[in-house]
Design a protein around this motif. Structure first.
Motif, PDB file in Angstrom:
ATOM      1  N   ARG A 224       1.014  -1.224   0.216  1.00  0.00           N
ATOM      2  CA  ARG A 224      -0.194  -0.170  -0.423  1.00  0.00           C
ATOM      3  C   ARG A 224       0.716   0.877  -0.272  1.00  0.00           C
ATOM      4  NH1 ARG A 224      -4.202  -1.897   4.943  1.00  0.00           N
ATOM      5  NH2 ARG A 224      -5.428  -3.299   3.176  1.00  0.00           N
TER       6      ARG A 224
ATOM      7  N   ARG B 231       1.120   2.604  -6.488  1.00  0.00           N
ATOM      8  CA  ARG B 231       1.296   3.746  -7.064  1.00  0.00           C
ATOM      9  C   ARG B 231      -0.082   4.385  -6.663  1.00  0.00           C
ATOM     10  NH1 ARG B 231       2.196   3.353 -13.647  1.00  0.00           N
ATOM     11  NH2 ARG B 231       0.063   4.731 -13.569  1.00  0.00           N
TER      12      ARG B 231
ATOM     13  N   ASP C 215      -2.514   5.248  -8.595  1.00  0.00           N
ATOM     14  CA  ASP C 215      -4.016   4.829  -9.350  1.00  0.00           C
ATOM     15  C   ASP C 215      -4.595   3.437  -9.735  1.00  0.00           C
ATOM     16  OD1 ASP C 215      -1.738   5.368 -10.581  1.00  0.00           O
ATOM     17  OD2 ASP C 215      -2.415   5.330 -12.566  1.00  0.00           O
ATOM     18  N   LEU C 216      -3.800   2.719  -9.394  1.00  0.00           N
ATOM     19  CA  LEU C 216      -3.518   2.145  -9.599  1.00  0.00           C
ATOM     20  C   LEU C 216      -3.226   0.745  -8.039  1.00  0.00           C
ATOM     21  CD1 LEU C 216      -0.171   1.415 -12.219  1.00  0.00           C
ATOM     22  CD2 LEU C 216      -2.515   0.963 -12.687  1.00  0.00           C
TER      23      LEU C 216
ATOM     24  N   TYR D 172      -5.626   0.822  -5.364  1.00  0.00           N
ATOM     25  CA  TYR D 172      -7.124   0.235  -4.998  1.00  0.00           C
ATOM     26  C   TYR D 172      -6.987  -2.229  -5.999  1.00  0.00           C
ATOM     27  CZ  TYR D 172      -8.420   3.552  -2.344  1.00  0.00           C
ATOM     28  OH  TYR D 172      -8.172   4.302  -0.764  1.00  0.00           O
ATOM     29  N   HIS D 173      -7.122  -1.361  -7.562  1.00  0.00           N
ATOM     30  CA  HIS D 173      -7.971  -2.407  -7.882  1.00  0.00           C
ATOM     31  C   HIS D 173      -6.646  -3.932  -8.402  1.00  0.00           C
ATOM     32  CE1 HIS D 173      -5.612  -0.818 -11.521  1.00  0.00           C
ATOM     33  NE2 HIS D 173      -5.690  -2.242 -11.802  1.00  0.00           N
ATOM     34  N   ILE D 174      -5.125  -3.162  -8.304  1.00  0.00           N
ATOM     35  CA  ILE D 174      -4.393  -4.483  -7.298  1.00  0.00           C
ATOM     36  C   ILE D 174      -4.303  -4.817  -6.580  1.00  0.00           C
ATOM     37  CG2 ILE D 174      -1.605  -5.131  -8.204  1.00  0.00           C
ATOM     38  CD1 ILE D 174      -1.818  -2.745 -10.432  1.00  0.00           C
ATOM     39  N   GLU D 175      -4.643  -4.151  -5.631  1.00  0.00           N
ATOM     40  CA  GLU D 175      -4.544  -5.045  -4.310  1.00  0.00           C
ATOM     41  C   GLU D 175      -5.869  -5.531  -4.373  1.00  0.00           C
ATOM     42  OE1 GLU D 175      -4.784  -2.337  -0.731  1.00  0.00           O
ATOM     43  OE2 GLU D 175      -5.903  -3.634   0.314  1.00  0.00           O
ATOM     44  N   GLY D 176      -7.106  -5.673  -5.046  1.00  0.00           N
ATOM     45  CA  GLY D 176      -8.397  -6.195  -5.698  1.00  0.00           C
ATOM     46  C   GLY D 176      -7.766  -7.292  -5.821  1.00  0.00           C
ATOM     47  N   ASP D 177      -6.965  -7.387  -6.754  1.00  0.00           N
ATOM     48  CA  ASP D 177      -6.329  -8.630  -8.139  1.00  0.00           C
ATOM     49  C   ASP D 177      -5.845  -9.672  -6.458  1.00  0.00           C
ATOM     50  OD1 ASP D 177      -7.432  -7.533 -10.128  1.00  0.00           O
ATOM     51  OD2 ASP D 177      -6.278  -7.722 -10.786  1.00  0.00           O
TER      52      ASP D 177
ATOM     53  N   LEU E  40       5.718  -6.810  -7.382  1.00  0.00           N
ATOM     54  CA  LEU E  40       5.345  -5.867  -8.074  1.00  0.00           C
ATOM     55  C   LEU E  40       6.471  -4.653  -7.939  1.00  0.00           C
ATOM     56  CD1 LEU E  40       1.958  -6.664  -7.108  1.00  0.00           C
ATOM     57  CD2 LEU E  40       2.444  -5.206  -9.168  1.00  0.00           C
TER      58      LEU E  40
ATOM     59  N   ARG F 286       7.778   1.189 -12.143  1.00  0.00           N
ATOM     60  CA  ARG F 286       6.535   1.551 -13.064  1.00  0.00           C
ATOM     61  C   ARG F 286       5.193   1.623 -11.883  1.00  0.00           C
ATOM     62  NH1 ARG F 286       5.911   1.420 -18.268  1.00  0.00           N
ATOM     63  NH2 ARG F 286       3.942   2.575 -19.093  1.00  0.00           N
ATOM     64  N   MET F 287       5.715   0.881 -10.756  1.00  0.00           N
ATOM     65  CA  MET F 287       4.440   0.513  -9.934  1.00  0.00           C
ATOM     66  C   MET F 287       5.361   1.256  -8.578  1.00  0.00           C
ATOM     67  SD  MET F 287       2.475  -1.638 -10.615  1.00  0.00           S
ATOM     68  CE  MET F 287       1.837  -1.600 -12.830  1.00  0.00           C
TER      69      MET F 287
ATOM     70  N   TYR G  23       7.559   6.685 -10.401  1.00  0.00           N
ATOM     71  CA  TYR G  23       7.311   6.534 -11.528  1.00  0.00           C
ATOM     72  C   TYR G  23       6.728   8.202 -12.410  1.00  0.00           C
ATOM     73  CZ  TYR G  23       3.281   5.647 -15.027  1.00  0.00           C
ATOM     74  OH  TYR G  23       2.315   5.810 -15.876  1.00  0.00           O
TER      75      TYR G  23
END
Lengths: 865, 114
Positions: A14, A18, A20-21, A23-28, A56, A60-61, A66
């Motif tokens: 966390r 980044r 912008d990414l 929440y959904h990466i955490e979800g994945d 990760l 880029r992440m 970034y």
């Protein structure tokens, strides 16, 4: 229970991901995790989760790296790095000065640290081991000896539960038989059985716990074992000692570590002594062994020290004139405390040398750091325009910080790597000078290298920090117009120059002083004539009678190359006996322990001793032979006698009459002061005899004649005459010689560094004065005028530094020189020499640059405006 | 490769997104690649690739519903854009052209040696 992914890992994710990414990466990640929990179990799932998060962690992440729409810090740093390298390349002279200054500084620091670390590492393998020493205290004299009574070790171990084990040690003076030859192996010890375990000497062959259990056992070093038994198979072999006793090899050890005060090629079991010599190991009156104890792990040393202190009272009749107490000295202190303790089972050194090196180390570090900072900040003046424009473009303090930091660190890094490489190359030669097996082991001494690296880094950071803080305060307009206060603030720089010169003074001065001290010691009058003296000793006993020796003496005296022969029980640099004497003056009794040499009537002449009063022993007076004593001047002073001749000294039942006084002569080592001594005529019943022969001319020929004569007369003894001057106080001269070489070496380096710093400061300040010089030139000033004008400034700074530095050093030197028992006087002329050397350094480093500036074409510097 | 430049892994990801058509989000894309193409993919590699493709304009995305099994985090659904489709097509075409220009002999040789 609800399975949870590793909390820390999730938090880490966390934090870096980044925005912008995230929440959904955490979800994945979580979805994947829960799936894995069902398929592979919680443990596996957590592990997979962690590795996924780590994968990760990529530019880029990561939100900081970034670039996206934000400023490109990484790119900027890359640029800064490039610019820094280009700058280094473009300002080659400056970079060279800067990097070489740092490199040389770091190399000296590393070499000195290596030496200091090594010297303080002696015997530090176990902090629970102590040496038990005897302290004699009487009214005027307090002495510490390392010798203790034979039964002490056993008694201590038996009575004090805090002591885990106690062992006796004693140096051997025996010789071995190798084939037909008789060999004196240099260093052997008698030791109790616990010794091997206490000193952690692993046996390559044999049993560590019992190798020294039985009498007539010997443990050999690997080298020695190989020398005697080249075919291997060491255990159970026998070696003959003194042509009397066969001892059995019960163990072989790896050659003993160099950083121990003990030196040993072989170890005999302690009980072997009684089979070789006529010693009584039961008596408390003996002072023949050195006792080491190992305390229990949790025992308090000070408590044991208290309990041990009066231990001897129970066993030895206390006497009225002196007390005899025991004390403990930690094993790791033994090596550096050699000068404090009499006796001496092994080698030693002194803390003074270590302190001297610490001082040079601190000075060198200071000079290195100052140099580095000075030259970097002096160079800033060339960058006004660059900095000004960067500021116009919106360069912030932070971006300057990064830029300067990168430049500073780059130099630090290059310097460090060069220094490391250079140290590797120099080390073998350095080891020859210091006579130590120093190693720069990257893996094992990473802590040490880390320290040096940290020092270099710190230098880099400070150099980066200074301009950052300083430049942020400057006005842009001033910077661009070349009018900034960088050009005006010369007071601080003057202080720096003065300070550098100030530090260099003590180094120069001390180098002179130490060199003087060495030559003083080498040429000093030691009270006897050590040249052309051939000596050896012979054990007396079965077959080797005193009478036989005396008849050979008569025989060799007929040789025209032999001037004098003396047979004595001891002599200078060959032992002595203690003798307790008392002097009764009316109703007072004074005691003193004399160092006694038992000599014959030719001794004084052979050694060239100088009588200051009275006469030498006369064969025709039987009282001289039985009761005469010749004392040294220290003894005379001790008793405060005006007239020594005829005084009576009592020792037990014997009363000695003083018949003469000799000038003080050194008989042990020049580390220590000469104690009260006396010469008496030797009686029969000596164990051995020292043979001293004064030869004249044709020394080799005479020595081989002596060897032949004695070897045929005493076939059982290995007799090898040696010239005293060859072995004279070797350890002392060597130690001091090494130290002086090192000291001069490091001082020269430090002075060189100071000169480098001075040079870069000069180039800086002349640059600032260019316009002034140009205007003067336009107005008609000549080169010599300008030269002296510029030089004057430095001469003033030099004078301030010289006066302050030399006076301080002089005062300190007057005190410090007293650590040497015999020392040269600190002469004022050394101050002049020191000041002169410093002046030469200043002139050399300054004048070329000044001359260059004074001769420059004025158009070059004012044409621009 | 003309104006569409995509790497091999990018192509695979684009294809997977296209196959899943409307159901493409991180986990499903990953599963698709792992099962259909038999290759291991780390979330890190996949996500940075998705990000890159989006920057290039081959993918678009929108946040989906919040579900409990994902710790209350939304899914992000990816769709292939026209540019993405074009990129795939041109890559395929390019490859076909290359295949076609291999002389028949070499292929025969290769097959007979197997």
């Amino acid at each position: 229970m609800n399975p949870k992914p590793p909390r820390l890992v999730l938090q880490f994710f966390r934090w870096f991901c980044r925005r912008d990414l995230r929440y959904h990466i955490e979800g994945d990640l979580l979805e994947f995790f829960y799936e894995n929990v069902e398929e592979k179990g919680i443990k596996q799932a957590r592990r997979i989760f962690t590795t996924e998060v780590l994968k990760l962690f990529r530019p880029r992440m990561i939100r900081f790296l970034y670039s996206g729409l934000k400023l490109n810090y990484l790119g900027m740093s890359k640029l800064n790095f490039l610019v820094a390298i280009r700058r280094l390349y473009r300002n080659r002279t400056h970079s060279l000065i800067n990097i070489s200054g740092l490199t040389i500084g770091l190399v000296s620091i590393m070499l000195m640290l290596l030496y200091i670390n090594y010297e303080t590492s002696y015997d530090s393998f176990n902090p629970n081991i102590y040496r038990v020493e005897t302290e004699f205290k009487s009214e005027k004299i307090q002495e510490t000896w390392d010798n203790t009574p034979y039964p002490l070790a056993n008694e201590l171990a038996a009575t004090l539960p805090e002591i885990k084990s106690a062992v006796n040690l004693r140096k051997t003076a025996d010789y071995m038989v190798l084939g037909e030859q008789v060999v004196h192996e240099k260093s052997g010890l008698f030791a109790d059985n616990g010794f091997l375990q206490m000193f952690e000497i692993e046996l390559l062959e044999g049993d560590q716990t019992s190798a020294l259990q039985n009498p007539s056992s010997i443990v050999l070093s690997k080298t020695l074992a190989h020398k005697y038994f080249p075919n291997g198979q060491y255990l159970g072999k026998t070696i003959n000692l003194n042509k009397e006793l066969d001892v059995v090899v019960t163990g072989v050890f790896e050659d003993y570590r160099h950083n121990s005060h003990l030196v040993m090629d072989y170890i005999l079991s302690f009980s072997t002594i009684t089979r070789l010599h006529n010693y009584n190991l039961k008596t408390w009156d003996s002072r023949g062994s050195v006792c080491y104890i190992q305390l229990q792990r949790n025992a308090s040393a000070s408590l044991v020290d208290d309990r041990v202190s009066n231990f001897l009272e129970k066993h030895i009749e206390p006497n009225s004139y002196q007390t005899e107490t025991l004390s403990l000295r930690p094993l790791s202190d033994v090596y550096l405390d050699t000068a404090k303790v009499r006796g001496g089972i092994g080698k030693g050194s002194t803390k003074t040398i270590i302190y001297l090196f610490y001082i040079v180390l601190i000075f060198t570090s200071l000079i290195t750091a100052l140099n580095y900072m000075n030259s970097t900040s002096a160079e800033l003046i060339n960058r006004e325009l660059e900095i000004g424009i960067k500021k116009v473009m919106g360069g912030s303090r932070g971006s300057f910080a990064i830029q300067f930091m990168i430049e500073g660190l780059l130099v630090a890094l290059v310097g460090f790597v060069l220094a490391l490489g250079l140290t590797f190359l120099i080390l073998p030669y350095y080891n020859l000078i210091v006579n130590r097996p120093l190693e720069l082991d990257i893996i094992n001494s990473s802590g040490f290298i880390g320290q040096v690296f940290l020092f270099a880094l710190l230098g880099g950071i400070i150099t980066g920090l200074y301009p950052t803080l300083y430049l942020s305060a400057l006005k842009i307009s001033a910077l661009i117009q070349g009018n900034s206060s960088l050009r005006r603030k010369s007071i601080s720089r003057k202080v720096l120059v003065t300070f550098q010169l100030f530090i260099a003074m003590p180094l120069i001065f001390t180098s002179i002083l130490i060199a003087e001290q060495i030559s003083f010691l080498e040429t000093r009058d030691i009270g006897f004539d050590r040249f052309d003296l051939a000596r050896t000793y012979v054990t007396l006993g079965s077959g080797n009678s005193d009478e036989k020796l005396k008849s050979i003496k008569q025989e060799i005296l007929s040789n025209s190359n032999i001037k004098n022969v003396s047979l004595s029980g001891s002599g200078p640099y060959f032992g002595s006996d203690p003798l307790q004497v008392e002097w009764q003056d009316n109703n007072e009794t004074e005691h003193v322990k004399l160092r006694i040499h038992r000599v014959d009537t030719d001794f004084i002449e052979t050694y060239g001793l100088e009588l200051t009063a009275g006469r030498t022993f006369d064969k025709s007076f039987s009282t001289d032979i039985s009761n005469g004593i010749i004392i040294n001047e220290t003894t005379k002073e001790y008793f405060s006698w005006d007239e020594a001749i005829g005084k009576q000294l009592k020792s037990g039942n014997t009363t000695y009459h003083v018949i003469g006084v000799v000038k003080d002569f050194n008989d042990f080592t020049m580390f220590k002061k000469i104690p009260p001594m006396g010469l008496v005529v030797r009686n029969q019943g000596l164990n051995y005899s020292l043979i001293s022969v004064k030869v004249s001319g044709k020394r080799e020929e005479t020595i081989s004649y002596l060897n032949n004569t004695f070897n045929s007369a005493f076939p059982n003894e290995p007799i090898q005459f040696e010239l005293l001057e060859d072995n004279f106080d070797r350890s002392y001269i060597e130690t001091l010689g090494n130290v002086s070489k090192m000291f001069v070496f490091f001082s020269v380096l430090a002075i060189f560094l100071a000169a480098l710093g001075l040079y870069s400061l000069v180039s800086h300040s002349t640059k600032m004065q260019q316009k002034m010089i140009a205007i003067r030139k336009v107005l008609g000033a000549g080169v010599s005028n300008l030269f002296s004008l510029l030089l004057k400034e430095y001469l003033i700074l030099y004078s301030i530094a010289a006066v302050l530095g030399l006076v301080t050093t002089y005062i300190v030197a007057l005190k410090v020189i007293n650590v040497f028992a015999y020392h040269t006087t600190v002469k004022l002329s050394y101050l002049l020499v020191g000041g002169g050397i410093a002046l030469a350094v200043v002139l050399i480093s300054v004048s070329a640059k000044i001359l260059f500036t004074a001769r420059a074409n004025p158009v070059d510097s004012i044409g621009k405006e | 490769m003309g104006k569409y430049q995509i790497g091999e892994f990018e192509e695979v990801v684009l294809l997977a997104v296209a196959i899943l058509h409307g159901q493409a989000y991180g986990v499903s894309i990953r599963k698709e690649i792992e099962t259909k193409m038999d290759r291991k993919v780390s979330i890190g590699a996949l996500q940075s690739c998705l990000d890159r493709l989006q920057k290039k304009g081959y993918l678009s995305s929108q946040d989906g519903e919040v579900t409990n099994e994902r710790g209350g985090r939304p899914k992000r659904y990816f769709q292939i854009t026209v540019a993405g489709k074009n990129a795939l097509e041109s890559t395929k075409e390019m490859r076909n052209q290359l295949w076609d220009s291999i002389p028949q002999v070499i292929l025969d040789l290769k097959f007979s040696s197997i």
